[in-house]
Design an enzyme around this catalytic site. Structure first.
Site: not given
Length: 455
Positions: A21, A118
């Site tokens: 990520h 995120d």
């Protein structure tokens, strides 16, 4: 697309500090920092997630990392369940995230004017609400997996009535070829023992519409139009900014002798489109019996193969396998994947369907054999097989000798494989056009910069 403004904008960026990520999020921030050089970007992660990505040179002065806790209690020893550390980080909540803001404001002397996070860091919504600033979310996994999180309740209700793995999810707009077996476990498994991470994902359908924008690590031109239309009807701004882990068009391959792994020099000696490249990324390792089946299939097929396999796993391979295949196979502990997939001799990629791997394969026009493991892998594999038609999911969902040999012959020998190779080249050209100045990604990035600059 440079923005100039008298007021200093300060964007706090929250990373989900696990797996793959952090890198796409940093790459997005690098693009934004270049487009808006007067804007400050405070990149908030854990020491473990920030250290490797900020050790690289050429980070511009308007991006600075700040470390917050990972939520793991002092003295606690993590078990083998990979979701445990995710739950601890999410449990630490918005109070932990606020500490990152406090550090950034104390250092820069500038108030935060916008939050980018995120999408897995859902507690950042509370921070944005308390600061009364726009909240922008980034979705690093495959774009179409968003649909599963919007329709989680309907999917669970539907699965309760009929949980047949091969059942089509024909109620998902644009994704009617998806099946129950393709869904992440977090989507199908509700109930009392649901983890915090799973609950967080299940909440996304309610949470995402509150974001000023949701940013996709993908190209709109590759997604089913009905899916795009459905998401746009639910979200304030749905922005595609292209592959965040690749620069398109891809750079030319370096001289083969500069590759210390020896992969490119070895590939130079093979015939065009003849090599099987096998890799499952840095996180996934197939179980021992599947590694054996994979090795047996490679040996039986007789095709040249390049396998990225960690040294400590070689002992699991069939006895004598390395000697018997030494004249047509090469095993390395790590391969320069983007360059390998760009080599003319590679004919098929055996992959776990991680996003970055699939994006690299698509960008190089290489067909895939998919063995999904977790998360969005299953939906990605279905896109490869049934939407883009540039590969196949492995028969039965796990590696068997016969199943893999069948898939290898399909792609490397049969007429159907020739059609897949042609489609893979078409998809590659679509990506090159989509990444160009007239593609939608350039316009969507401009829109994102405008949202940040007007905050």
């Amino acid at each position: 697309m440079t923005i100039s403004s008298s007021e200093k904008k300060h964007v706090a960026v929250y990373v989900f500090p696990f797996g793959s990520h952090p890198v796409p999020l940093l790459n997005l921030v690098l693009k934004l920092a270049q487009a808006s050089p007067n804007t400050l970007f405070s990149f908030i992660g854990t020491q473990q997630s920030n250290k490797p990505i900020f050790s690289k040179p050429n980070i511009p002065n308007n991006i600075k990392p700040f470390n917050i806790g990972d939520g793991v209690p002092e003295g606690h020893v993590l078990g083998f369940n990979p979701v445990e550390k995710l739950n601890f980080f999410l449990q630490a909540g918005h109070q932990n995230l606020q500490k990152g803001i406090d550090l950034a404001v104390a250092d820069t002397k500038e108030r935060v004017t916008c939050i980018i996070a995120d999408a897995f860091v859902v507690p950042s919504l509370l921070v944005a609400q308390q600061l009364n600033v726009p909240w922008i979310l980034v979705w690093p996994p495959l774009s179409c997996s968003l649909s599963a999180h919007f329709y989680t309740d309907i999917i669970r209700q539907s699965c309760a009535e009929n949980n047949a793995k091969d059942r089509y999810l024909d109620f998902l707009p644009g994704l009617s070829k998806m099946r129950v077996e393709d869904l992440p476990d977090d989507v199908t498994n509700g109930g009392d023992d649901e983890t915090l991470f799973s609950k967080t994902l299940a909440s996304l359908g309610q949470v995402l519409p509150q974001a000023k924008a949701v940013v996709l690590n993908f190209f709109e031109e590759l997604d089913p139009p009905l899916f795009v239309e459905d998401m746009r009807s639910k979200l304030q701004n749905f922005l595609y900014v292209g592959f965040l882990t690749l620069s398109i068009p891809l750079p030319p391959l370096p001289p083969s002798e500069s590759d210390e792994t020896g992969c490119l020099s070895w590939l130079d000696k093979q015939k065009g489109k003849s090599v099987i490249y096998v890799s499952f990324g840095t996180v996934v390792t197939p179980p021992p019996h599947e590694l054996v089946a994979l090795a047996e299939a490679l040996e039986e097929s007789g095709f040249p193969f390049l396998w990225s396999l960690k040294d400590h796993l070689k002992g699991l391979l069939p006895e004598g396998f390395l000697d018997r295949t030494s004249n047509f196979g090469k095993i390395v502990p790590w391969a320069p994947q983007a360059q390998v997939l760009g080599h003319d001799s590679v004919g098929v990629f055996v992959t776990h369907c991680g996003c970055n791997s699939v994006f690299e394969s698509i960008s190089n026009g290489v067909p895939m054999i998919c063995r999904p493991f977790f998360g969005d892998h299953g939906m990605t594999g279905r896109m490869v097989e049934d939407i883009w038609e540039i590969g196949v999911k492995i028969e039965g969902g796990v590696f068997t000798k016969n199943g893999l040999v069948k898939s290898l012959n399909l792609i490397l020998v049969n007429e159907e494989g020739k059609k897949m190779r042609e489609k893979a080249q078409t998809v590659k050209r679509t990506v090159i056009d989509a990444a160009g100045p007239h593609g939608k990604a350039a316009q969507d990035l401009k829109t994102l910069v405008e949202i940040i600059s007007s905050s």
